[in-house]
Motif scaffolding. Sequence first.
Motif, PDB file in Angstrom:
ATOM      1  N   THR B  70      57.549  62.144  77.339  1.00 21.80           N
ATOM      2  CA  THR B  70      56.735  62.566  76.195  1.00 21.80           C
ATOM      3  C   THR B  70      55.517  61.663  76.050  1.00 21.80           C
ATOM      4  OG1 THR B  70      58.712  63.363  75.068  1.00 21.80           O
ATOM      5  CG2 THR B  70      56.774  62.965  73.694  1.00 21.80           C
ATOM      6  N   LEU B  73      53.023  62.453  78.787  1.00 22.16           N
ATOM      7  CA  LEU B  73      52.430  63.772  78.555  1.00 22.16           C
ATOM      8  C   LEU B  73      51.397  63.719  77.423  1.00 22.16           C
ATOM      9  CD1 LEU B  73      52.653  66.747  79.506  1.00 22.16           C
ATOM     10  CD2 LEU B  73      54.265  67.104  77.636  1.00 22.16           C
ATOM     11  N   MET B  74      51.741  63.018  76.357  1.00 16.81           N
ATOM     12  CA  MET B  74      50.821  62.915  75.223  1.00 16.81           C
ATOM     13  C   MET B  74      49.518  62.244  75.636  1.00 16.81           C
ATOM     14  SD  MET B  74      52.281  64.340  72.655  1.00 16.81           S
ATOM     15  CE  MET B  74      51.399  63.838  71.205  1.00 16.81           C
ATOM     16  N   ALA B  76      48.301  62.078  78.657  1.00 22.41           N
ATOM     17  CA  ALA B  76      47.588  62.929  79.617  1.00 22.41           C
ATOM     18  C   ALA B  76      46.847  64.056  78.904  1.00 22.41           C
ATOM     19  CB  ALA B  76      48.577  63.499  80.629  1.00 22.41           C
ATOM     20  N   LEU B  77      47.490  64.592  77.872  1.00 23.14           N
ATOM     21  CA  LEU B  77      46.871  65.710  77.161  1.00 23.14           C
ATOM     22  C   LEU B  77      45.765  65.249  76.208  1.00 23.14           C
ATOM     23  CD1 LEU B  77      49.997  67.892  76.290  1.00 23.14           C
ATOM     24  CD2 LEU B  77      48.253  68.378  78.009  1.00 23.14           C
ATOM     25  N   GLU B  78      46.035  64.163  75.521  1.00 28.47           N
ATOM     26  CA  GLU B  78      45.074  63.691  74.528  1.00 28.47           C
ATOM     27  C   GLU B  78      45.221  62.170  74.360  1.00 28.47           C
ATOM     28  OE1 GLU B  78      42.431  65.049  72.326  1.00 28.47           O
ATOM     29  OE2 GLU B  78      42.407  62.881  72.658  1.00 28.47           O
TER      30      GLU B  78
END
Lengths: 85, 236
Positions: B70, B73-74, B76-78
Amino acid sequence: MEDLTASEGVIVARLIRMDQTGHSTLAEWTRDDAAATEAAVAAFREQLDQGYYAVVSTGEGHAEQVRELPLDADLVILRRPIAGG
Amino acid sequence: MSTADAAAGAGGATRAAGAAGTGGAARGGAVLPETAAVYWRPRLDAERLRRRGWAWTATSLAHCVPFMATAVLMLALEPLAFPVAAIAVVHAWGIPALYANRGAGVVRARRRVGAGPERIALGLLGDLVGHEARALHARTGLMLERGTLGVWLVGEAGALLVRPGGRRVDCWCVRVDADLPSADRTAHLLLALREDEAGFATVANLAFSGAPWRLRRRLPAERRPALQVAVAAARA
């Protein structure tokens, strides 16, 4: 009792119970003393009936549970049951 | 007198059996009576213990990996979501740390009774062990005991088992239901362990299983040298 052992060359066996006082000596006996032996057996059975387990240490790292009083043991220890915490 | 004679005969036979087995009879033959209270648990052996260790590690990973994933991913996304990612990382780190802390708790010191009973109980406990274990107990409050499953450190309300090789330690929570001096509580556990090592581990509850370094940080400072000695003994 150690004095007796040393002075008379008699091995005095003990039945002890681990309790709040550290431990209590419930009986002492020698093989030659029938009355003391009988009293020790009676005390032993009474403690087993109360839920204690009897253990004889058979050298460092080894112990054995007994259900009859081993009269040739030097020390018999009574312990409470253990349980997962 | 007949009672005594009968007891003598039975006792003698028992002693002879114990002597012949040099403890192996006690450990291999006699079953700890307390195991009857946990009849649903399979009796532990080295293989079951190994599997439980791996299951524990897998469970820890199952807790950590989702949080770490998580966090990644967080970011990488923002990238501005880094506070949320940081919280996820703290969870991934914190959950295994909490388990290790729970494991360390099994050997923390308990309430003391009076000085007199403690001294008497300590004398009896000292009589049950050799000089090396007695000295370690005086220094750390834990009693070292070598078993077939590994090297044990027995405390007042639990025990640590350092497996052969010293790469994994299991924390076992086990107690005596009585108000006893601390040394007597340790003696209870030590005697039960000596009677039936596998039975002892079967009765006890596993509180933690993992690398010794993870546990070491959570142990009270005075207990840490005992773990170090046990790990060294398990590697020897």
